[in-house]
Design an enzyme around this catalytic site. Sequence first.
Site, PDB file in Angstrom:
ATOM      1  N   THR A 164       4.204   7.804   1.631  1.00 43.87           N
ATOM      2  CA  THR A 164       2.905   7.575   1.841  1.00 43.87           C
ATOM      3  C   THR A 164       2.442   6.019   2.222  1.00 43.87           C
ATOM      4  OG1 THR A 164       2.426   9.306   0.670  1.00 43.87           O
ATOM      5  CG2 THR A 164       0.459   8.215   1.393  1.00 43.87           C
ATOM      6  N   MET A 215       0.886  -1.188  -0.080  1.00 48.16           N
ATOM      7  CA  MET A 215       0.229   0.042   0.409  1.00 48.16           C
ATOM      8  C   MET A 215       0.705   1.689   0.240  1.00 48.16           C
ATOM      9  SD  MET A 215      -1.396   0.077   3.995  1.00 48.16           S
ATOM     10  CE  MET A 215      -1.377  -1.379   3.580  1.00 48.16           C
ATOM     11  N   PRO A 216       1.853   1.018   0.354  1.00 49.46           N
ATOM     12  CA  PRO A 216       2.503   2.557   0.347  1.00 49.46           C
ATOM     13  C   PRO A 216       3.130   3.388  -1.034  1.00 49.46           C
ATOM     14  CG  PRO A 216       3.807   0.579   1.458  1.00 49.46           C
ATOM     15  CD  PRO A 216       3.092  -0.031   0.759  1.00 49.46           C
ATOM     16  N   PHE A 217       2.841   4.920  -1.363  1.00 50.91           N
ATOM     17  CA  PHE A 217       3.629   5.473  -2.535  1.00 50.91           C
ATOM     18  C   PHE A 217       4.361   6.083  -1.900  1.00 50.91           C
ATOM     19  CE2 PHE A 217       2.463   9.390  -4.778  1.00 50.91           C
ATOM     20  CZ  PHE A 217       2.483   8.541  -5.821  1.00 50.91           C
TER      21      PHE A 217
END
Length: 127
Positions: free
Chosen positions: A72, A1-3
Amino acid sequence: MPFTRIALREGKPAAYRAALVDGVHRALMSTFDVPEDDRFMIVTEHPETNFVFGRHYLDIDRSDDLVMIQITVSNTRTLEQKRALYRTIAGNLAQRPGVRPQDVFINLVEVLKEDWSFGNGIAQYAV
């Protein structure tokens, strides 16, 4: 899920940029339990005039090889996991492509789980 956004001065070869992406992603997998296929990253290169930083802020001597990394993530990690992430990224990038730890700047941005949509206009993590 990280950006993840990785910013650096222009002029590095593609293999160098690929090593940055790989080193950051391996750190996310080992410290944040991010799956192998959960890879969403943008690498941007900037001319010297558009890449501004404090060369000696907090008594850390930074060079033109500074890499700025902004990640993020959902706000679900512990302080120890975050510290491990920072150490692991710096270590990985020191090994390959050879970035000095002083030149690894990391900013972690935490958001709620419902702040993500991975496609189809759906908030996949919203409960």
